[in-house]
Motif scaffolding. Structure first.
Motif, PDB file in Angstrom:
ATOM      1  N   GLY A   1       0.815  -1.177   0.044  1.00  0.00           N
ATOM      2  CA  GLY A   1       0.079  -0.089  -0.011  1.00  0.00           C
ATOM      3  C   GLY A   1       0.893   1.479  -0.071  1.00  0.00           C
ATOM      4  O   GLY A   1       1.946   1.204   0.263  1.00  0.00           O
ATOM      5  N   LEU A   2       0.173   2.334  -0.325  1.00  0.00           N
ATOM      6  CA  LEU A   2       0.900   3.778  -0.415  1.00  0.00           C
ATOM      7  C   LEU A   2       1.629   4.061   1.004  1.00  0.00           C
ATOM      8  O   LEU A   2       2.786   4.471   0.866  1.00  0.00           O
ATOM      9  CB  LEU A   2       0.030   4.799  -1.071  1.00  0.00           C
ATOM     10  N   ASP A   3       0.938   4.087   1.904  1.00  0.00           N
ATOM     11  CA  ASP A   3       1.567   4.303   3.155  1.00  0.00           C
ATOM     12  C   ASP A   3       2.786   3.251   3.655  1.00  0.00           C
ATOM     13  O   ASP A   3       3.720   3.994   4.228  1.00  0.00           O
ATOM     14  CB  ASP A   3       0.563   4.177   4.501  1.00  0.00           C
ATOM     15  N   GLY A   4       2.779   2.138   3.088  1.00  0.00           N
ATOM     16  CA  GLY A   4       3.964   1.193   3.291  1.00  0.00           C
ATOM     17  C   GLY A   4       5.149   1.230   2.524  1.00  0.00           C
ATOM     18  O   GLY A   4       6.252   0.371   2.514  1.00  0.00           O
TER      19      GLY A   4
ATOM     20  N   HIS B   1      -4.008  -1.459  -9.632  1.00  0.00           N
ATOM     21  CA  HIS B   1      -2.779  -1.265  -8.355  1.00  0.00           C
ATOM     22  C   HIS B   1      -3.316  -0.680  -7.035  1.00  0.00           C
ATOM     23  O   HIS B   1      -4.481   0.199  -7.083  1.00  0.00           O
ATOM     24  CB  HIS B   1      -1.848  -0.280  -8.930  1.00  0.00           C
ATOM     25  N   ARG B   2      -3.043  -1.410  -5.999  1.00  0.00           N
ATOM     26  CA  ARG B   2      -3.468  -0.734  -4.586  1.00  0.00           C
ATOM     27  C   ARG B   2      -3.330   0.533  -4.691  1.00  0.00           C
ATOM     28  O   ARG B   2      -1.910   1.037  -4.838  1.00  0.00           O
ATOM     29  CB  ARG B   2      -2.934  -1.774  -3.636  1.00  0.00           C
ATOM     30  N   ASP B   3      -4.130   1.468  -4.088  1.00  0.00           N
ATOM     31  CA  ASP B   3      -4.128   2.806  -4.001  1.00  0.00           C
ATOM     32  C   ASP B   3      -3.623   3.502  -5.409  1.00  0.00           C
ATOM     33  O   ASP B   3      -3.180   4.582  -5.386  1.00  0.00           O
ATOM     34  CB  ASP B   3      -2.931   3.213  -2.895  1.00  0.00           C
ATOM     35  N   GLY B   4      -3.969   2.866  -6.407  1.00  0.00           N
ATOM     36  CA  GLY B   4      -3.972   3.234  -7.908  1.00  0.00           C
ATOM     37  C   GLY B   4      -4.347   4.801  -7.834  1.00  0.00           C
ATOM     38  O   GLY B   4      -3.736   5.619  -8.706  1.00  0.00           O
TER      39      GLY B   4
END
Lengths: 217, 217
Positions: free
Chosen positions: B20-23, B93-96
């Motif tokens: 994910g974007l935060d990770g 894509h996750r958080d795309g």
DNA sequence: GAATGCCCCTAACGGTGTTAGGGTGTCAAG
DNA sequence: CTTGACACCCTAACACCGTTAGGGGCATTC
């Protein structure tokens, strides 16, 4: 002032305008409240919850001034006004759209706004299902437009904003992309009220067309 | 593999799906490339530039499979397909959507897509100005819808996602918000393909209606 | 007067993006 | 063959982040 979660959110929202979303730290918010960062965690669970609260405030700011359509005003105008209120609420805070986007707000004022949307559209001749599927489209368009607009005018890039209109226009190869070059004025003018109003009109026209199509069977 | 800015962006995009974007941290990306974090800064200026490059890749992914409308296919279908491609690229894509939103992509493939949009609409009877103001509305709707959808299904909340449909439906006071309660099925079903298609149709219908309104004078 | 619970503190942890500055290998010029 | 430049990677470290642990004062309640 006594500290509670709402006061924290209001403070954060005010600071947001100065420092932007990336600069908004727990320590900064705490300092502004005359307190140390860990204290905030007595009132809120974590930063994400704070961001949700901020989004709720913005949303409510737009929803609370919402009234049933006055006699003589069309559903088109009413719906467009609701979108304009929402947009204004986002624009009135730096990175407001980014804060709001993707936060499912749960607040009485918002429920009222949803109910009012449904009622207004249904009273105007839409089926309840059409209303329930239609007005989120207005909402999504508004959010999409505003998030893009706010990103382009963001101060995150400092002085050399690569999205400055004149910079973008100069980048287009008029030989290979003649229509793009010719329409660059319209394309780059999409940000701002004029561009927003144009798309908003499209969605509203689409709603009307969808209803007419159903009525014709 | 030789490291350069594009390889870094591709790697980051692949890791994005896992964490994910935060990770997504510079150290993680570097590790995946068999290198240490500071090395990345020899190839890219900073993380924001990396995110821009990632957004460009996603955008190009949608735009490169774009072809001029085949004979017999309407501009409505073509335009809707373009929106679907874009949406699929974000969803893949996750958080795309969060990555894409607010990144003004500047890439040849995208310029080609813009040009193709303008040409297709103009060939279908729109003025160039109508085309240039109209298709961004489709784009903004698509981004707005997808960013909301992806946020609601986000794993950021862990197991107790407060936006789970059954949880939201139970929260509505049917006495005070009768229409909302009655339409909760339609409202909560707005996420996903069905909801997207409905709004997309509205915008396309709106474009057609706007043109007809002009033609009638 | 004791105990409970609210509200704030200090200290610290593990992590982040990023910079400074030093090494090693490649490759072209003298 | 030597020398220097340059590409590319490294270690060390900085400043800062969100967050937790644990303790203390102070009011209210038994």
């Amino acid at each position: 002032m006594k500290i509670n979660s709402e006061v924290i959110a209001r403070t954060a929202l005010r600071l947001l305008d100065d420092v932007g979303l990336d600069g908004l730290t727990m320590r900064l918010i705490a300092q502004d409240l005359g307190v140390r960062a860990p204290t905030l965690y007595w009132h809120i669970k974590n930063k994400q919850e704070l961001l949700d609260a901020m989004a709720t405030l913005v949303y409510v700011e737009a929803a609370e001034r919402l009234e049933p359509p006055r006699d003589g005003s069309s559903w088109e105008d009413w719906l467009a006004d609701w979108a304009r209120h929402l947009r204004q609420a986002m624009l009135s805070h730096r990175d407001g759209a980014r804060v709001l986007a993707g936060t499912y707000v749960n607040h009485e004022t918002v429920h009222r706004a949803v109910e009012l949307n449904l009622r207004t559209l249904r009273d105007a001749g839409f089926t309840l299902s059409e209303a329930a599927r239609g007005f989120p489209a207005v909402l999504h368009y508004t959010i999409g437009h505003t998030i893009e607009e706010q990103a382009h005018t963001s101060a995150a890039y400092g002085d050399d904003n690569p999205y400055a209109p004149e910079r973008l226009a100069a980048m287009i190869d008029a030989e290979r992309f003649p229509l793009t070059a010719q329409a660059s004025g319209d394309l780059l003018g999409m940000d701002g009220d004029v561009g927003f109003e144009y798309g908003l009109r499209l969605v509203v026209l689409g709603l009307r067309a969808a209803r007419e199509e159903r009525e014709r069977g």
